[in-house]
Write an enzyme that holds these catalytic residues in place. Structure first.
Site, PDB file in Angstrom:
ATOM      1  N   PHE A  11      28.719  82.700  73.475  1.00  0.00           N
ATOM      2  CA  PHE A  11      29.373  82.014  74.600  1.00  0.00           C
ATOM      3  C   PHE A  11      29.110  80.517  74.489  1.00  0.00           C
ATOM      4  O   PHE A  11      28.657  79.860  75.405  1.00  0.00           O
ATOM      5  CB  PHE A  11      28.866  82.597  75.928  1.00  0.00           C
ATOM      6  N   THR A  97      29.945  83.505  66.897  1.00  0.00           N
ATOM      7  CA  THR A  97      28.528  83.144  66.901  1.00  0.00           C
ATOM      8  C   THR A  97      28.205  82.268  65.702  1.00  0.00           C
ATOM      9  O   THR A  97      29.066  81.971  64.882  1.00  0.00           O
ATOM     10  CB  THR A  97      27.632  84.398  66.820  1.00  0.00           C
ATOM     11  N   GLU A 150      42.299  84.004  61.403  1.00  0.00           N
ATOM     12  CA  GLU A 150      43.120  82.834  61.061  1.00  0.00           C
ATOM     13  C   GLU A 150      42.332  81.533  61.154  1.00  0.00           C
ATOM     14  O   GLU A 150      42.526  80.607  60.372  1.00  0.00           O
ATOM     15  CB  GLU A 150      44.345  82.784  61.988  1.00  0.00           C
ATOM     16  N   GLY A 207      30.670  63.531  66.979  1.00  0.00           N
ATOM     17  CA  GLY A 207      30.646  64.984  67.099  1.00  0.00           C
ATOM     18  C   GLY A 207      31.420  65.705  66.017  1.00  0.00           C
ATOM     19  O   GLY A 207      31.616  66.917  66.096  1.00  0.00           O
ATOM     20  N   GLU A 210      28.059  68.044  61.528  1.00  0.00           N
ATOM     21  CA  GLU A 210      26.980  68.886  62.002  1.00  0.00           C
ATOM     22  C   GLU A 210      25.728  68.007  62.159  1.00  0.00           C
ATOM     23  O   GLU A 210      25.630  66.935  61.567  1.00  0.00           O
ATOM     24  CB  GLU A 210      26.682  69.982  60.971  1.00  0.00           C
ATOM     25  N   LYS A 225      35.767  77.933  52.453  1.00  0.00           N
ATOM     26  CA  LYS A 225      37.188  77.951  52.822  1.00  0.00           C
ATOM     27  C   LYS A 225      38.074  78.180  51.594  1.00  0.00           C
ATOM     28  O   LYS A 225      39.081  78.891  51.666  1.00  0.00           O
ATOM     29  CB  LYS A 225      37.552  76.649  53.541  1.00  0.00           C
TER      30      LYS A 225
HETATM   31  N1  HSE Z   1      32.266  70.801  60.137  1.00  0.00           N
HETATM   32  C1  HSE Z   1      33.617  71.251  59.884  1.00  0.00           C
HETATM   33  C2  HSE Z   1      34.497  70.036  59.597  1.00  0.00           C
HETATM   34  C3  HSE Z   1      34.124  71.999  61.081  1.00  0.00           C
HETATM   35  O1  HSE Z   1      34.006  68.901  59.682  1.00  0.00           O
HETATM   36  O2  HSE Z   1      35.644  70.218  59.226  1.00  0.00           O
HETATM   37  C4  HSE Z   1      34.983  73.196  60.819  1.00  0.00           C
HETATM   38  O3  HSE Z   1      34.605  74.048  59.794  1.00  0.00           O
END
Ligand code: HSE
Length: 348
Positions: A11, A97, A150, A207, A210, A225
């Protein structure tokens, strides 16, 4: 009208954004032919809450971080993920999560429990898809459920289902993309004169990056990916370790300035291509693209993917690759796909 019962696993930002859409915009779903009712929520912080008649989303969305579901009817301070996923009256488990890129836990266990119980799963978690996509899809099929993901590649911007449906009549020879918003933002800021470390700090403040931006900058986020794109769209059976990966950490301000002087732009490119012998090779690496390349103009935190097709040539889709609402939309598109499956409308 059909009502689907949802269990929200996690959440945090994404599932909260989905809960807000369900609370505030029921007409969006009614126009699609169904209603959504959240019957269970689990979260490491809040614990678990199971209310078969439907959870009052306004109440739980108003709860501050640090609060607990304990004391509410059906509430517990324990997340109880396994029990909730297996036993709650949810038709669709929404998995959002944390996932470890090394073993995709705990997300992959959540997905396995749900599918084995015959519940549909929608998720934006790339770890389970990149590491165990084929196993999980087979598990879903064995139990008459759908596994939809997706948002694992470009959040709400369509990639996988778009290719499987709208490009179905084309031979796909390869895919190439800018699949990490943080690294693309950082490269753009370096073009404006910032050093790598300064640009990363700015991305963190905004933001995008990470807290530990290693996965963004060193290419491991894109590696997952690309593995998904290669396996899903080119029929490969790659593991993330099969993808040669170099990030942008060694690019200097001089490298960036020199490329610009030559009319080029550095981009962190993830790609997978079918070789003449039919094998699929995949990589992640910085590439200095010429200005007329379809990915050269993708700026800021935007993502894009180009499909190399036989009849159309290169087809490029760009859009947001992150963000809570944007990623929640990916879950909406997955729920639509589950509904289409149940209604027999589309089976991809
Ligand atoms: N940290 C990733 C980005 C977020 O900057 O694209 C999504 O995977």
């Amino acid at each position: 009208m059909t009502t689907y019962n949802l269990a929200l696993i996690g959440f945090g930002g994404v599932n909260r954004a989905l809960a807000e859409l369900i609370r505030d915009q029921p007409q969006r779903f009614a126009s699609l032919g169904f209603k959504l009712r959240v019957v269970a929520i689990t979260d490491l912080g809040f614990g678990s809450l199971v209310q078969p008649d439907g959870i009052d989303l306004a109440t739980v969305l108003a709860m501050p971080r640090g609060a607990s579901f304990e004391g509410m009817p059906g509430g517990s301070i324990e997340p109880r993920n396994e029990d909730v996923i297996k036993d709650s009256p949810a038709d669709i488990v929404v998995e959002a999560t944390f996932t470890s890129p090394g073993d995709a836990e705990p997300a992959v266990s959540h997905v396995r429990w749900a599918l084995a119980a015959g519940k549909h799963v929608v998720t934006t978690n790339k770890g389970p898809v990149a590491l165990f996509g084929q196993e999980l899809t087979a598990l879903a099929k064995d139990h008459g459920a759908r596994f939809e993901y997706e948002g694992a590649v470009m959040s709400g911007t369509p990639v996988l289902r778009l290719a499987r449906t709208m490009l179905a009549g084309l031979a796909l020879e390869g895919v190439q993309g800018i699949l990490n918003g943080t690294s693309n933002f950082v490269l753009g800021r370096m073009e404006s004169g910032l050093r790598l470390e300064e640009a990363i700090a700015e991305a963190q403040q905004l933001g995008y990056a990470e807290a530990d931006p290693g996965a963004d900058i060193e290419g491991s986020d894109v590696r997952l990916k690309v593995t998904i794109l290669a396996n899903e769209l080119l029929g490969a059976n790659l593991s993330p370790e099969d993808v040669d990966t170099t990030g942008i950490q060694n690019l200097s301000s001089d490298d960036v300035a020199q490329a610009m002087a030559n009319g080029h732009r550095w981009k962190l490119i993830g790609e997978a291509n079918r070789g003449s012998d039919g094998t699929i090779k995949a990589s992640v690496r910085p590439v200095a693209l010429a200005a007329d390349h379809p990915l050269a103009g993708i700026a800021g935190a935007t993502n894009a993917v180009s499909f190399k097709t036989d009849l159309l040539g290169v087809v490029t889709v760009s859009g947001p690759g992150a963000g809570r609402i944007e990623t929640a939309y990916a879950l909406v598109s997955d729920i639509i796909a589950v509904n289409d499956y149940i209604k027999g409308a589309i089976r991809v």
